[in-house]
Design a protein around this motif. Structure first.
Motif, PDB file in Angstrom:
ATOM      1  N   MET A   1       0.803  -1.216   0.000  1.00  9.76           N
ATOM      2  CA  MET A   1       0.000   0.000   0.000  1.00  9.76           C
ATOM      3  C   MET A   1       0.838   1.270   0.000  1.00  9.76           C
ATOM      4  O   MET A   1       0.485   2.258  -0.654  1.00  9.76           O
ATOM      5  N   HIS A   2       1.939   1.260   0.758  1.00 11.39           N
ATOM      6  CA  HIS A   2       2.732   2.483   0.912  1.00 11.39           C
ATOM      7  C   HIS A   2       4.206   2.097   1.078  1.00 11.39           C
ATOM      8  O   HIS A   2       4.735   2.094   2.194  1.00 11.39           O
ATOM      9  N   PRO A   3       4.901   1.771  -0.023  1.00 10.11           N
ATOM     10  CA  PRO A   3       6.300   1.310   0.077  1.00 10.11           C
ATOM     11  C   PRO A   3       7.221   2.297   0.783  1.00 10.11           C
ATOM     12  O   PRO A   3       8.110   1.880   1.536  1.00 10.11           O
ATOM     13  N   GLN A   4       7.022   3.598   0.555  1.00  7.72           N
ATOM     14  CA  GLN A   4       7.891   4.595   1.173  1.00  7.72           C
ATOM     15  C   GLN A   4       7.742   4.579   2.697  1.00  7.72           C
ATOM     16  O   GLN A   4       8.738   4.653   3.431  1.00  7.72           O
ATOM     17  N   LEU A   5       6.524   4.479   3.181  1.00 13.72           N
ATOM     18  CA  LEU A   5       6.285   4.427   4.614  1.00 13.72           C
ATOM     19  C   LEU A   5       6.830   3.121   5.213  1.00 13.72           C
ATOM     20  O   LEU A   5       7.362   3.114   6.318  1.00 13.72           O
ATOM     21  N   TYR A   6       6.725   2.047   4.468  1.00 15.05           N
ATOM     22  CA  TYR A   6       7.278   0.773   4.927  1.00 15.05           C
ATOM     23  C   TYR A   6       8.784   0.897   5.135  1.00 15.05           C
ATOM     24  O   TYR A   6       9.310   0.488   6.179  1.00 15.05           O
ATOM     25  N   ARG A   7       9.480   1.468   4.170  1.00 17.33           N
ATOM     26  CA  ARG A   7      10.938   1.615   4.293  1.00 17.33           C
ATOM     27  C   ARG A   7      11.303   2.543   5.451  1.00 17.33           C
ATOM     28  O   ARG A   7      12.266   2.288   6.185  1.00 17.33           O
ATOM     29  N   ALA A   8      10.536   3.625   5.619  1.00 20.58           N
ATOM     30  CA  ALA A   8      10.803   4.555   6.721  1.00 20.58           C
ATOM     31  C   ALA A   8      10.596   3.869   8.068  1.00 20.58           C
ATOM     32  O   ALA A   8      11.369   4.068   9.013  1.00 20.58           O
ATOM     33  N   SER A   9       9.575   3.043   8.160  1.00 21.73           N
ATOM     34  CA  SER A   9       9.288   2.339   9.412  1.00 21.73           C
ATOM     35  C   SER A   9      10.374   1.324   9.738  1.00 21.73           C
ATOM     36  O   SER A   9      10.772   1.177  10.909  1.00 21.73           O
ATOM     37  N   MET A  10      10.872   0.634   8.718  1.00 21.74           N
ATOM     38  CA  MET A  10      11.945  -0.324   8.959  1.00 21.74           C
ATOM     39  C   MET A  10      13.230   0.391   9.374  1.00 21.74           C
ATOM     40  O   MET A  10      13.985  -0.101  10.223  1.00 21.74           O
ATOM     41  N   SER A  11      13.488   1.569   8.799  1.00 23.09           N
ATOM     42  CA  SER A  11      14.652   2.368   9.205  1.00 23.09           C
ATOM     43  C   SER A  11      14.536   2.785  10.664  1.00 23.09           C
ATOM     44  O   SER A  11      15.517   2.769  11.414  1.00 23.09           O
ATOM     45  N   THR A  12      13.325   3.162  11.081  1.00 25.80           N
ATOM     46  CA  THR A  12      13.084   3.525  12.474  1.00 25.80           C
ATOM     47  C   THR A  12      13.357   2.338  13.390  1.00 25.80           C
ATOM     48  O   THR A  12      13.985   2.475  14.446  1.00 25.80           O
ATOM     49  N   HIS A  13      12.892   1.177  12.990  1.00 25.18           N
ATOM     50  CA  HIS A  13      13.078  -0.045  13.780  1.00 25.18           C
ATOM     51  C   HIS A  13      14.568  -0.338  13.978  1.00 25.18           C
ATOM     52  O   HIS A  13      15.015  -0.651  15.093  1.00 25.18           O
TER      53      HIS A  13
ATOM     54  N   PHE B   1      -0.539  -0.134  14.563  1.00 28.70           N
ATOM     55  CA  PHE B   1      -0.466   1.327  14.492  1.00 28.70           C
ATOM     56  C   PHE B   1       0.985   1.804  14.537  1.00 28.70           C
ATOM     57  O   PHE B   1       1.898   1.061  14.917  1.00 28.70           O
ATOM     58  N   MET B   2       1.161   3.069  14.150  1.00 25.64           N
ATOM     59  CA  MET B   2       2.469   3.733  14.244  1.00 25.64           C
ATOM     60  C   MET B   2       2.349   4.922  15.183  1.00 25.64           C
ATOM     61  O   MET B   2       1.261   5.459  15.377  1.00 25.64           O
ATOM     62  N   ARG B   3       3.470   5.333  15.751  1.00 25.99           N
ATOM     63  CA  ARG B   3       3.504   6.498  16.621  1.00 25.99           C
ATOM     64  C   ARG B   3       4.438   7.543  16.012  1.00 25.99           C
ATOM     65  O   ARG B   3       5.612   7.268  15.759  1.00 25.99           O
ATOM     66  N   ASP B   4       3.908   8.725  15.809  1.00 26.13           N
ATOM     67  CA  ASP B   4       4.708   9.827  15.285  1.00 26.13           C
ATOM     68  C   ASP B   4       5.935  10.079  16.154  1.00 26.13           C
ATOM     69  O   ASP B   4       7.030  10.354  15.655  1.00 26.13           O
ATOM     70  N   SER B   5       5.754   9.985  17.494  1.00 19.82           N
ATOM     71  CA  SER B   5       6.841  10.304  18.412  1.00 19.82           C
ATOM     72  C   SER B   5       8.021   9.352  18.250  1.00 19.82           C
ATOM     73  O   SER B   5       9.182   9.748  18.392  1.00 19.82           O
ATOM     74  N   VAL B   6       7.743   8.096  17.932  1.00 16.07           N
ATOM     75  CA  VAL B   6       8.822   7.106  17.758  1.00 16.07           C
ATOM     76  C   VAL B   6       9.622   7.427  16.500  1.00 16.07           C
ATOM     77  O   VAL B   6      10.856   7.400  16.502  1.00 16.07           O
ATOM     78  N   HIS B   7       8.926   7.748  15.409  1.00 16.99           N
ATOM     79  CA  HIS B   7       9.621   8.126  14.173  1.00 16.99           C
ATOM     80  C   HIS B   7      10.411   9.421  14.369  1.00 16.99           C
ATOM     81  O   HIS B   7      11.519   9.563  13.847  1.00 16.99           O
ATOM     82  N   ASN B   8       9.832  10.368  15.117  1.00 14.54           N
ATOM     83  CA  ASN B   8      10.523  11.633  15.360  1.00 14.54           C
ATOM     84  C   ASN B   8      11.814  11.412  16.137  1.00 14.54           C
ATOM     85  O   ASN B   8      12.854  12.014  15.834  1.00 14.54           O
ATOM     86  N   TYR B   9      11.763  10.562  17.159  1.00 17.20           N
ATOM     87  CA  TYR B   9      12.953  10.311  17.960  1.00 17.20           C
ATOM     88  C   TYR B   9      14.058   9.683  17.121  1.00 17.20           C
ATOM     89  O   TYR B   9      15.239  10.012  17.270  1.00 17.20           O
ATOM     90  N   ALA B  10      13.688   8.770  16.248  1.00 19.64           N
ATOM     91  CA  ALA B  10      14.680   8.095  15.413  1.00 19.64           C
ATOM     92  C   ALA B  10      15.188   8.995  14.284  1.00 19.64           C
ATOM     93  O   ALA B  10      16.113   8.621  13.565  1.00 19.64           O
ATOM     94  N   GLY B  11      14.577  10.177  14.124  1.00 15.01           N
ATOM     95  CA  GLY B  11      14.995  11.089  13.060  1.00 15.01           C
ATOM     96  C   GLY B  11      14.577  10.636  11.681  1.00 15.01           C
ATOM     97  O   GLY B  11      15.202  11.010  10.681  1.00 15.01           O
ATOM     98  N   THR B  12      13.520   9.842  11.610  1.00 17.67           N
ATOM     99  CA  THR B  12      13.042   9.356  10.318  1.00 17.67           C
ATOM    100  C   THR B  12      12.319  10.472   9.570  1.00 17.67           C
ATOM    101  O   THR B  12      11.372  11.051  10.109  1.00 17.67           O
ATOM    102  N   PRO B  13      12.746  10.814   8.360  1.00 20.55           N
ATOM    103  CA  PRO B  13      12.062  11.877   7.596  1.00 20.55           C
ATOM    104  C   PRO B  13      10.604  11.504   7.342  1.00 20.55           C
ATOM    105  O   PRO B  13      10.263  10.338   7.131  1.00 20.55           O
ATOM    106  N   ARG B  14       9.736  12.508   7.399  1.00 12.71           N
ATOM    107  CA  ARG B  14       8.318  12.265   7.138  1.00 12.71           C
ATOM    108  C   ARG B  14       8.122  11.893   5.676  1.00 12.71           C
ATOM    109  O   ARG B  14       8.676  12.524   4.783  1.00 12.71           O
ATOM    110  N   THR B  15       7.335  10.858   5.448  1.00 12.65           N
ATOM    111  CA  THR B  15       7.098  10.395   4.086  1.00 12.65           C
ATOM    112  C   THR B  15       5.968  11.186   3.436  1.00 12.65           C
ATOM    113  O   THR B  15       5.233  11.927   4.105  1.00 12.65           O
TER     114      THR B  15
END
Length: 251
Positions: free
Chosen positions: A92-104, A209-223
């Motif tokens: 559904m959203h490959p860019q968000l998937y890659r960003a989420s894996m980078s955060t992980h 679900f995802m949490r904005d705060s977790v992505h923000n802490y990891a410095g993941t750019p917004r998709t």
């Protein structure tokens, strides 16, 4: 896995308010809800893009239900549905998937570097691209949004059980969705107002679900938001009514 985590608090705390739960027919099945995450922030300590990453270690934690060997066992038991949710997001959203894996990966590196062994073990075996999962048993959900999720994100909900009839209301889209057992639904929980009406019977929902705060802490750019071609949009626009998927589709 669900426990009787309910309350008699005000209706603003509807997620754990007892008035929204109904008794189970299956012996041993307890109405309630539980949130599972290998790494998130304490209430009131979420990280926003404008804030420095200066929060103390105690503000970053994993769910209490995942502590100890039983918690790791639960994560391993969840791996199959976790992989299914990740595969759906990848389509559904490959860019968000890659960003989420980078955060992980970034969270795992942080946990290893700071000696957070138990958190590192949870992250190591957490098979989903999502920040966390809610497991909910026999709860009615009034219309609501999820303000802590990224607006461009797709939550994924899968429902199982022996109930007879359920309808998911996507209010601001004008869609009522037939929510049969085994159906997987995805939408932006932050932008789309959603709720569920359930008939008689037992029902368990897996909500990833995802949490904005977790992505923000990891410095993941917004998709960016997911995009579809005009040809795809025209095809779906012509599908005014699809009996297999929709109860109603309003103009």
């Amino acid at each position: 896995m669900t426990t009787s985590k309910t309350s008699t608090g005000k209706t603003t705390k509807w997620r754990t308010n007892t008035s929204y739960f109904h008794p189970s027919k299956e012996p041993g099945l307890i109405p309630g809800c539980i949130n599972l995450s290998p790494c998130w922030f304490q209430q009131g300590h979420e990280v926003r893009p404008s804030l420095p990453k200066s929060l103390s270690t105690e503000h970053r934690q994993f769910s209490a239900a995942l502590k100890g060997d039983s918690g790791l066992s639960s994560i391993i038991d969840m791996q199959r549905p976790a992989l299914l949710s990740s595969a759906a997001l990848r389509v559904m959203h490959p860019q968000l998937y890659r960003a989420s894996m980078s955060t992980h990966v970034a969270l795992g590196q942080w946990a290893a570097a700071h000696g957070e062994d138990q958190m590192y073990r949870c992250l190591q075996h957490w098979a989903s691209a999502y920040s966390g999962a809610s497991i909910v048993c026999n709860r009615q959900s009034p219309g609501h949004r999820d303000p802590k999720c990224p607006p461009e994100g797709f939550d994924i909900l899968t429902c199982i059980g022996s109930y007879k009839h359920a309808v998911m209301n996507l209010t601001n889209l004008g869609i009522d969705l037939l929510y049969n057992p085994g159906v997987m639904v995805s939408y932006s929980g932050r932008l789309v107002r959603h709720g569920v009406r359930v008939g008689d019977g037992d029902r368990i929902v897996w909500a990833w679900f995802m949490r904005d705060s977790v992505h923000n802490y990891a410095g993941t750019p917004r998709t960016e938001f997911a995009k579809y071609s005009l040809a795809d949009f025209a095809t779906y626009h012509l599908a005014r009514y699809n009996q297999a998927d929709f109860v109603r589709y309003r103009s």
